[in-house]
Design a protein around this motif. Structure first.
Motif, short mmCIF file in Angstrom:
data_model
loop_
_atom_site.label_atom_id
_atom_site.label_comp_id
_atom_site.label_asym_id
_atom_site.label_seq_id
_atom_site.Cartn_x
_atom_site.Cartn_y
_atom_site.Cartn_z
N LEU A 1 0.86 -1.17 0.00
CA LEU A 1 0.00 0.00 0.00
C LEU A 1 0.91 1.23 0.00
CD1 LEU A 1 -2.84 1.25 0.23
CD2 LEU A 1 -2.62 1.00 2.70
N ASN A 2 0.80 2.05 -1.01
CA ASN A 2 1.65 3.22 -1.13
C ASN A 2 0.83 4.47 -0.79
OD1 ASN A 2 3.39 5.28 -1.75
ND2 ASN A 2 3.95 4.48 -3.75
N LEU A 3 1.13 5.06 0.36
CA LEU A 3 0.48 6.31 0.79
C LEU A 3 1.52 7.41 0.98
CD1 LEU A 3 -1.95 4.76 3.43
CD2 LEU A 3 -2.52 5.55 1.13
N GLU A 4 2.65 7.29 0.29
CA GLU A 4 3.70 8.30 0.41
C GLU A 4 3.24 9.63 -0.15
OE1 GLU A 4 7.18 6.60 -1.47
OE2 GLU A 4 7.81 5.71 0.43
N SER A 5 3.87 10.69 0.35
CA SER A 5 3.67 12.06 -0.13
C SER A 5 2.22 12.49 -0.05
CB SER A 5 4.20 12.20 -1.56
OG SER A 5 5.57 11.88 -1.59
N ASN A 6 1.58 12.21 1.06
CA ASN A 6 0.22 12.68 1.34
C ASN A 6 0.27 13.64 2.52
OD1 ASN A 6 -1.90 11.29 -0.37
ND2 ASN A 6 -0.60 9.56 0.20
N ALA A 7 -0.83 13.83 3.17
CA ALA A 7 -0.89 14.72 4.33
C ALA A 7 -1.51 13.97 5.51
CB ALA A 7 -1.69 15.98 4.00
N ILE A 8 -1.00 12.78 5.77
CA ILE A 8 -1.53 11.95 6.86
C ILE A 8 -1.00 12.49 8.18
CG2 ILE A 8 -1.66 9.64 7.83
CD1 ILE A 8 -1.28 8.58 4.96
N ARG A 31 3.99 2.02 2.61
CA ARG A 31 4.87 3.17 2.36
C ARG A 31 4.17 4.45 2.83
NH1 ARG A 31 9.22 1.58 -0.14
NH2 ARG A 31 9.20 -0.33 -1.35
N LEU A 32 4.78 5.08 3.84
CA LEU A 32 4.20 6.28 4.45
C LEU A 32 5.18 7.45 4.49
CD1 LEU A 32 2.46 4.56 7.49
CD2 LEU A 32 1.34 5.54 5.49
N ALA A 33 6.30 7.38 3.81
CA ALA A 33 7.31 8.43 3.87
C ALA A 33 6.82 9.72 3.22
CB ALA A 33 8.59 7.96 3.20
N ASN A 34 7.49 10.80 3.53
CA ASN A 34 7.29 12.11 2.91
C ASN A 34 5.89 12.69 3.11
OD1 ASN A 34 9.93 11.95 1.84
ND2 ASN A 34 9.14 10.66 0.20
N GLN A 35 5.37 12.57 4.32
CA GLN A 35 4.06 13.16 4.61
C GLN A 35 4.22 14.68 4.72
OE1 GLN A 35 1.21 11.43 4.52
NE2 GLN A 35 2.52 9.71 3.97
N ARG A 36 3.27 15.40 4.16
CA ARG A 36 3.32 16.87 4.20
C ARG A 36 2.82 17.42 5.53
NH1 ARG A 36 1.37 16.00 -1.28
NH2 ARG A 36 -0.72 16.18 -0.42
N SER A 37 2.27 16.56 6.36
CA SER A 37 1.79 16.94 7.68
C SER A 37 2.66 16.26 8.73
CB SER A 37 0.34 16.50 7.88
OG SER A 37 -0.48 17.12 6.93
N THR A 38 2.60 16.78 9.93
CA THR A 38 3.38 16.17 11.00
C THR A 38 2.51 15.21 11.80
OG1 THR A 38 2.87 17.99 12.50
CG2 THR A 38 4.89 18.18 11.20
N THR A 61 8.01 2.23 4.95
CA THR A 61 8.73 3.49 5.01
C THR A 61 7.90 4.47 5.84
OG1 THR A 61 7.69 4.30 2.98
CG2 THR A 61 9.82 3.18 2.75
N LEU A 62 8.55 5.14 6.75
CA LEU A 62 7.91 6.16 7.58
C LEU A 62 9.02 7.03 8.13
CD1 LEU A 62 5.40 7.32 9.08
CD2 LEU A 62 5.92 5.70 10.92
#
Length: 108
Positions: A1-8, A31-38, A61-62
């Protein structure tokens, strides 16, 4: 499941941690890396605990701030990969059960 580069955010990471920690979770990659939110370190710790209880996840990835969470995730993923390697080498149902039991001991 690729959720990278979102705002989670924190709530999303916590919800994903509950799903990953569920006994019915068969996810092999997350994959959760590069979230635009903290997100909070508590959310990272919750995800690390969920990954440690998941025997199917092989890749994740996180971006984490918590060294403890990062190390726990890495250790669990390595144990899962080792379990799968043992299953391939030993083959058969007996070997798979022994490998799964060994993997549980390493993580937790």
């Amino acid at each position: 499941l690729n959720l990278e580069s979102n705002a989670i955010q924190t709530d999303g990471i916590l919800a994903l941690a509950r799903a990953v920690g569920s006994p019915s979770c068969k996810l092999a990659e997350l994959r959760l890396a590069n979230q635009r939110s903290t997100h909070t370190q508590a959310a990272e710790e919750a995800m690390a605990e969920a990954v440690a209880s998941n025997r199917n996840l092989r890749t994740m990835t996180l971006n984490t701030r918590s060294t403890r969470a990062r190390e726990q995730i890495e250790k669990a993923l390595q144990a899962n990969m080792e379990t799968m390697r043992r299953q391939r080498v030993e083959g058969g149902a007996g070997g798979a059960e022994a490998a799964a039991a060994a993997g549980r001991e390493e993580v937790g």
